[in-house]
Each structure stands twice: as structure tokens, then as C-alpha cells.
Design a protein around this motif. Structure first.
Motif, PDB file in Angstrom:
ATOM      1  N   ASN A   4       0.841  -1.200   0.000  1.00 25.65           N
ATOM      2  CA  ASN A   4       0.000   0.000   0.000  1.00 25.65           C
ATOM      3  C   ASN A   4       0.872   1.245   0.000  1.00 25.65           C
ATOM      4  O   ASN A   4       1.848   1.345   0.759  1.00 25.65           O
ATOM      5  CB  ASN A   4      -0.910   0.010   1.234  1.00 25.65           C
ATOM      6  N   THR A   6       0.659   5.365   0.605  1.00 29.04           N
ATOM      7  CA  THR A   6      -0.191   6.403   1.179  1.00 29.04           C
ATOM      8  C   THR A   6       0.479   7.754   0.998  1.00 29.04           C
ATOM      9  O   THR A   6       1.664   7.915   1.328  1.00 29.04           O
ATOM     10  CB  THR A   6      -0.418   6.143   2.679  1.00 29.04           C
ATOM     11  N   ASP A 154       4.711  -1.507   3.396  1.00 31.12           N
ATOM     12  CA  ASP A 154       3.948  -0.374   2.885  1.00 31.12           C
ATOM     13  C   ASP A 154       4.847   0.861   2.783  1.00 31.12           C
ATOM     14  O   ASP A 154       5.875   0.958   3.452  1.00 31.12           O
ATOM     15  CB  ASP A 154       2.758  -0.064   3.803  1.00 31.12           C
TER      16      ASP A 154
END
Length: 405
Positions: A4, A6, A154
Motif C-alpha cells: 500500500n 499512502t 507499505d
């Protein structure tokens, strides 16, 4: 495994008593903030994790109120009076909060209760994420931004990185920021004491030969001790059985609050001073212990960190509203100019006090006793020192004035 990515405004490393309030202040203004904390929440909020008690000065409570944290704080003890004595001398300095108005000098709050209140407030802000326990594996800072790769794989990209990762700050070291400082060859012994007689909200600071012995009022008939000893002597005292430890403590405490009982565990911390050569680097700002550390002689360590929080939050939020780059050099320099001189001044004062009051040369003892007695009889000068105790001296950020950002 899916990775992920972000994109946010601010990444805060360290979800302690400085990192989390900064994140709350920034996120409350609409900025996207992520906080990384390596301790698990259940450990972070326990008394065993941090049994210390903090003196929250009046100005610092303004910050906690303005950010909505104070609404969640439980079990606070107002600090109404402060009494300062020099060993066996009959000279003393007495601060009475009524000389400044109705508000106390501050409030004594257990650190775990502060952490709990901050954690609760953080859950109320949609633009704030608290990730714990999580660590980062790498952080890269460039002129354009910050990229952190987490231990989970991540990635987080941000415009500003805030180091609230303690006095041994890995981020400060990574940035090549040097520190100036020294060890005091002293250790602070901390414990909680129950007593028969009410303390009436009076804090005592007794200057003994090894260092200050502070008796800080807590809720109920309890007080927190911050007891300074030479390092080797502190190790001996910490190793004593419970009854012998209590006996050593009682010799210094006295009998003015009646029978004493040590309740809960005891802790010991090495005492030192450090000051970062600078508070900022490319896309990086240091706050709290990452920027500075001081002797606990005046109980201002956390308050100094919260002044960083208030100043950095103000310059960043104001810059965001003007459409400026919140992690840019001009914004970070504004923060550094605001905070560094104030921090150095307080560090110099506390260092000087510690050296002055551990000096047993007779003329020095006489001079400081005369000084305590003189200040106690000079209303204007004493009033200035009392305002310092409340944290209301100097150019205050809006949060410390109780104003919203």
C-alpha cells in the motif's frame, strides 16, 4: 503481498507526549497526518511502561484544552503552591497561585493518563492515523518530499517529517545533526508515596547535597517523588529491599505529611543535558527530547517539548493556509528561530541551578539562602518567577495562549 502506498501531509515518528499532541493539532486543522509508534497500545498506556508524573504548566494546559485533549484527561491534581527550600536552611521561597489570580500554576497528571487522553482524542480526528506497533525500515528525504518504507512493506509519502523519537533520536542521527551536552553523573529516582496528611496541592522542591528532592502532589493523599542522587549511590538505593528503601526516602521526605508508604514500583533514569545544534534539516523538524533534554530540577521538560509542539503546529498550519510548502526551508527556519533560543535559555538556567544548589562551599550556600529570602520579599521579581512556573513568559504560540489555530 499487496504493497500500500499512502500520500499524506505530515509523517510523525513517535507517538509519545510530544509527537501525538503535535499530530492532533495539525490534523485538527485538516492536514493529513500519520503517526508511527513502535510500542503496542496496551503497553504504551500501562503504568509499568511509564510510571512518571508530569507537571503540566498553565500554558501547556491551554494547549491541551485547545486541541481537545484535556477533555479526556482523568485524575488531575491542581498545583496551588510551590515551596522551595535549601537543605536545612530556614530560608525559603514560597509561590502562592492566588497572587496571580484564580488559576493554579499547573496540574500534576500521571503520564499514562496523558497518553490515554491523547490516544482517545486521536481517534476523533478523521485525518489522523495512529499506527502502532509499527516501525520503519528506511526513510528517504529529498527536496521534494519524504518517503518511508515500513516494516510491513507499505510506503508513506509526506511533505514533512517530524522527529518525536526521543533523546537518542535515530532521525536526528540520520540527518547528521550533532548535539552538545553532558551527563550530570546523577540519576533520578521516581516513585509514588501515600501519606496520612493531605498535601493541599503544595509542591515542594528541596535542594539537598546530591541534588533536588521534589515532592509533587497527586490525587488523593499521594505524592510523586523525583529524587536526585549521584549515579552510583542511586544504584545502591534502587537495590535496597522495600523497607530499607522506604527508610532512606523518609529521611529526606520528613514527617510533615505523617506516615509514609511507597506504593507501586520505583524507576530510575540517568540525568543529562543535550541540545541539538539545529532543530531542522531537509523536510525534517525535531521536537521534544529529539531536540533537547534538560535536568528535571524545574519540572519543565515536558512543558518545553509542548512549546515546540505549539510553535511547529502554528507555523505549519499558517503556511498551509497561505498555500506554502509546509515542509519547505522557509517554514522550518521560522520554527527553528522561534524555538531554539528559548530552549537554550531554559537549559542554561536549569543547568546553572543544578550546579549552584549542589555546591556546598559555605559562601555559596550563604549567597543562595540570602537570594531565596530576598526574592520571597520582592513581589515584582517573585511574580516574574511565578509566571515562568506557569509557562506564560515570552512570545507564546496561540495554542499556549488557549487560542485555536
Amino acid at each position: 503481498m499487496t504493497k500500500n502506498n499512502t500520500n499524506i501531509d505530515i509523517l510523525v515518528i513517535g507517538g509519545g507526549l510530544n509527537g501525538l499532541p503535535f499530530a492532533i493539532a495539525a490534523a485538527s486543522a485538516g492536514l493529513e497526518v500519520v503517526v508511527l509508534e513502535r510500542a503496542a497500545p496496551e503497553d504504551f498506556l500501562s503504568a509499568d511502561f511509564d510510571g512518571r508524573v508530569s507537571a503540566i504548566a498553565h500554558a501547556s494546559r491551554n494547549l491541551l484544552r485547545s486541541t481537545g485533549i484535556w477533555d479526556h484527561v482523568e485524575a488531575t491534581q491542581p498545583m496551588l503552591d510551590i515551596r522551595i527550600t535549601d537543605g536545612p536552611s530556614k530560608c525559603f521561597l514560597h509561590y502562592d497561585h492566588r497572587q496571580l489570580g484564580d488559576e493554579p500554576f499547573g496540574h500534576m497528571v500521571e503520564n499514562r493518563h496523558l497518553r490515554q487522553a491523547m490516544a482517545k482524542r486521536a481517534t476523533e480526528i478523521p485525518t489522523l492515523q495512529m499506527r502502532a506497533p509499527v516501525e520503519y525500515s528506511t526513510i528517504e528525504r529529498t527536496p521534494d518530499g519524504v518517503t518511508a518504507t515500513l516494516s510491513t512493506g507499505d510506503e508513506i509519502s509526506a511533505r514533512l517529517l517530524v522527529a518525536a523519537d526521543g533523546r537518542n533520536s535515530p532521525l536526528r542521527k540520520q540527518a547528521g545533526i550533532k548535539i552538545v551536552g553532558w551527563s550530570y553523573d546523577q540519576a533520578g529516582i521516581v516513585c509514588t508515596v501515600a501519606h496520612e496528611i493531605p498535601h493541599h496541592g503544595v509542591a515542594q522542591e528541596r535542594f539537598l547535597k546530591p541534588g533536588p528532592f521534589a515532592i509533587l502532589p497527586m490525587t488523593g493523599n499521594r505524592s510523586s517523588l523525583v529524587w536526585t542522587e549521584q549515579t552510583e549511590r542511586a544504584k545502591v538505593i534502587m537495590a535496597l529491599p522495600e523497607a530499607e528503601f522506604a527508610e532512606e526516602m523518609a529521611k529526606r521526605f520528613g514527617d510533615y505529611l505523617g506516615k509514609l508508604t511507597v506504593v507501586g514500583p520505583r524507576w530510575s533514569y540517568p540525568l543529562s543535558l543535550h541540545q541539538s545544534e539545529r532543530y531542522v534539516d531537509q523536510r525534517l523538524a525535531l521536537i521534544g527530547d529529539a531536540a533537547h533534554g534538560m535536568h528535571p530540577i524545574a519540572g519543565q521538560g515536558l512543558n518545553l517539548g509542548l512549546r515546540d509542539v505549539a510553535a511547529l503546529a502554528e507555523v505549519v498550519i499558517d503556511a498551509a493556509r497561505l498555500g506554502q510548502d509546509i515542509g519547505g526551508d522557509m517554514v522550518l527556519e521560522d520554527y527553528q528561530r522561534w524555538r531554539r533560543f528559548d530552549s537554550i535559555t531554559l537549559l542554561v538556567i536549569t543547568d546553572g541551578l543544578n550546579r549552584l544548589f549542589t555546591n556546598e562551599i559555605p559562601p555559596v550556600r550563604l549567597a543562595r539562602d540570602i537570594g531565596l529570602a530576598a526574592v520571597n520579599k520582592m513581589p515584582k521579581l517573585k511574580g516574574f518567577f511565578m509566571e515562568h512556573a506557569r509557562g506564560t513568559v515570552g512570545k507564546l504560540p496561540r495554542l499556549l495562549q488557549g487560542k485555536a489555530l
